[in-house]
Design an enzyme around this catalytic site. Sequence first.
Site, PDB file in Angstrom:
ATOM      1  N   GLY A  80      19.605 -39.131 -24.627  1.00 50.34           N
ATOM      2  CA  GLY A  80      18.397 -38.406 -24.820  1.00 50.34           C
ATOM      3  C   GLY A  80      18.013 -37.956 -26.211  1.00 50.34           C
ATOM      4  O   GLY A  80      18.417 -37.974 -27.156  1.00 50.34           O
ATOM      5  N   ASP A  81      16.737 -37.472 -26.233  1.00 47.86           N
ATOM      6  CA  ASP A  81      16.176 -36.876 -27.480  1.00 47.86           C
ATOM      7  C   ASP A  81      15.900 -38.031 -28.768  1.00 47.86           C
ATOM      8  O   ASP A  81      15.945 -37.521 -29.798  1.00 47.86           O
ATOM      9  CB  ASP A  81      17.039 -35.726 -28.134  1.00 47.86           C
ATOM     10  N   SER A 120      12.994 -42.163 -36.414  1.00 47.38           N
ATOM     11  CA  SER A 120      13.750 -41.278 -37.296  1.00 47.38           C
ATOM     12  C   SER A 120      14.575 -42.074 -38.694  1.00 47.38           C
ATOM     13  O   SER A 120      15.579 -41.506 -38.899  1.00 47.38           O
ATOM     14  CB  SER A 120      14.677 -40.268 -36.467  1.00 47.38           C
ATOM     15  N   GLN A 164      15.706 -38.026 -20.580  1.00 48.88           N
ATOM     16  CA  GLN A 164      16.901 -38.091 -20.809  1.00 48.88           C
ATOM     17  C   GLN A 164      17.172 -39.466 -21.538  1.00 48.88           C
ATOM     18  O   GLN A 164      16.596 -40.022 -22.263  1.00 48.88           O
ATOM     19  CB  GLN A 164      17.813 -37.848 -19.637  1.00 48.88           C
ATOM     20  N   THR A 192      16.518 -26.178 -24.661  1.00 51.72           N
ATOM     21  CA  THR A 192      17.582 -25.175 -24.859  1.00 51.72           C
ATOM     22  C   THR A 192      17.402 -24.460 -26.210  1.00 51.72           C
ATOM     23  O   THR A 192      17.719 -23.465 -26.136  1.00 51.72           O
ATOM     24  CB  THR A 192      18.811 -26.194 -24.635  1.00 51.72           C
ATOM     25  N   LYS A 228       7.081 -39.282 -28.001  1.00 58.21           N
ATOM     26  CA  LYS A 228       6.128 -39.672 -29.236  1.00 58.21           C
ATOM     27  C   LYS A 228       5.963 -41.136 -28.896  1.00 58.21           C
ATOM     28  O   LYS A 228       4.806 -41.658 -28.930  1.00 58.21           O
ATOM     29  CB  LYS A 228       6.856 -39.655 -30.734  1.00 58.21           C
ATOM     30  N   ASN A 256      13.975 -30.225 -16.831  1.00 54.30           N
ATOM     31  CA  ASN A 256      15.350 -30.142 -18.175  1.00 54.30           C
ATOM     32  C   ASN A 256      15.029 -30.982 -19.223  1.00 54.30           C
ATOM     33  O   ASN A 256      15.852 -30.923 -20.273  1.00 54.30           O
ATOM     34  CB  ASN A 256      16.364 -30.532 -17.172  1.00 54.30           C
ATOM     35  N   HIS A 261      10.147 -32.920 -24.377  1.00 53.83           N
ATOM     36  CA  HIS A 261       9.598 -33.689 -25.376  1.00 53.83           C
ATOM     37  C   HIS A 261       8.381 -33.368 -26.181  1.00 53.83           C
ATOM     38  O   HIS A 261       7.708 -32.386 -25.771  1.00 53.83           O
ATOM     39  CB  HIS A 261       9.233 -35.008 -24.815  1.00 53.83           C
ATOM     40  N   THR A 275      14.735 -29.442 -27.390  1.00 58.26           N
ATOM     41  CA  THR A 275      13.369 -28.715 -27.087  1.00 58.26           C
ATOM     42  C   THR A 275      13.406 -27.547 -25.917  1.00 58.26           C
ATOM     43  O   THR A 275      12.442 -27.017 -25.859  1.00 58.26           O
ATOM     44  CB  THR A 275      12.474 -30.046 -26.825  1.00 58.26           C
ATOM     45  N   ASP A 314      13.508 -42.264 -41.427  1.00 64.95           N
ATOM     46  CA  ASP A 314      13.481 -41.496 -42.618  1.00 64.95           C
ATOM     47  C   ASP A 314      14.538 -40.305 -42.838  1.00 64.95           C
ATOM     48  O   ASP A 314      14.948 -39.841 -43.943  1.00 64.95           O
ATOM     49  CB  ASP A 314      12.127 -40.824 -42.782  1.00 64.95           C
TER      50      ASP A 314
END
Length: 429
Positions: A12-13, A330, A223, A300, A18, A38, A41, A298, A332
Amino acid sequence: MSSVVVVGTQWGDEGKGKITDFLSEHAEVVARYQGGNNAGHTIVFNGVKYKLHLIPSGIFYKEKICVIGNGMVVDPKALLVELKYLHDRGVSTDNLRISNRAHVILPYHLKQDELEEERKGDNKIGTTKKGIGPAYMDKAARIGIRMADLLDREAFKEKLERNLAEKNRLFEKMYDAEGFNVDEIFEEYYEYGQQIAQYVCDTSVVLNDALDEGRRVLFEGAQGVMLDIDQGTYPFVTSSNPVAGGVTIGSGVGPSKIKRVVGVCKAYTSRVGDGPFPTELHDEIGQQIREVGREYGTTTGRPRRVGWFDSVVVRHARRVSGLTDLSLNSIDVLTGIPTVKICVAYKYNGEVLDEVPANLNILAKCEPVYEELPGWTEDITGVKSLEELPENARHYVERVSQLTGIPLAMFSVGPDRSQTNIVRNVYGI
């Protein structure tokens, strides 16, 4: 007919929100098919940052239908908070549709989730305590309350009374805790149901009609594959199926209608909660990645565990979700690290493992086998094509695609949707 599924390939995450928002531009319908609030985003739209938990990312486009599918579990109270959050910011939700077959999260699910985590102590799963697991438990036990029930005053009262008789006994006998008053929950939640009734319908019909008419439909997973109840690091997983196969169950759309599956991953790995994490970093590089990547949940707010990119995990995701395209986010965040590493296999008791072991005792003892690549120092946040990346960064991206066996479709060099770059169009247009 053009349908695309977006799934997370890690824990997840990965930045699915995006990517879904980015792909929503060419979609006509955006649907979620599993999970609940739960999942958090973050979306940047017209320069404004929004945090959503239940509502699909396509909500910002008035002309696009957004669907909360039957495979989701919906907390009506949380949904109304999210609707108000959007309305207060001038975002219309007239394009939202909620499945009449989606199950409802009620106060006793929240309480059961919290009490069970406390009871487990050191053996806790690390849930978000949003009532997701208990709601799915009731669904499997065939005592769940669905949206269609919530809107039917008589049916809701009857099912709530029956369930609370059991739940209150559970709270008193097992947890030594107070139960709930039927009338209080009934009046409060029936009213919530009336407030969202305008959105409730048979979303399977909505989705299948759209596909039969040749409209582009985007399915948004929550997730990630490693949190899938069947294919993830069980029991440190969610209670639903984020894998692409979950679309057919959670949306009421047949498997023959799924055409492309985009696997989203970060250029490194992160995880919230407990469970094995072979490439986890506990050093200064790990802290640097956490801070630069703003790795805090985001939903918790908890600091995420971070580690190097794990191609074993993403290959597993490719296999069980049938991934056709890769979105690498990500990149960068790794800028400035002298040497970057990619896990290419695990080593356990001297044996090299190319797949994720199902036995978590083995996984917890696995040592990552790394391939080291030279890092880069150049600012890449304004890069608009693969060719513009510095040589070392481009080689890293290409190596990730090679090791995972997934063709690269897009990559991101920052949090804004304008920093997402297309390598090939997943809609085939």
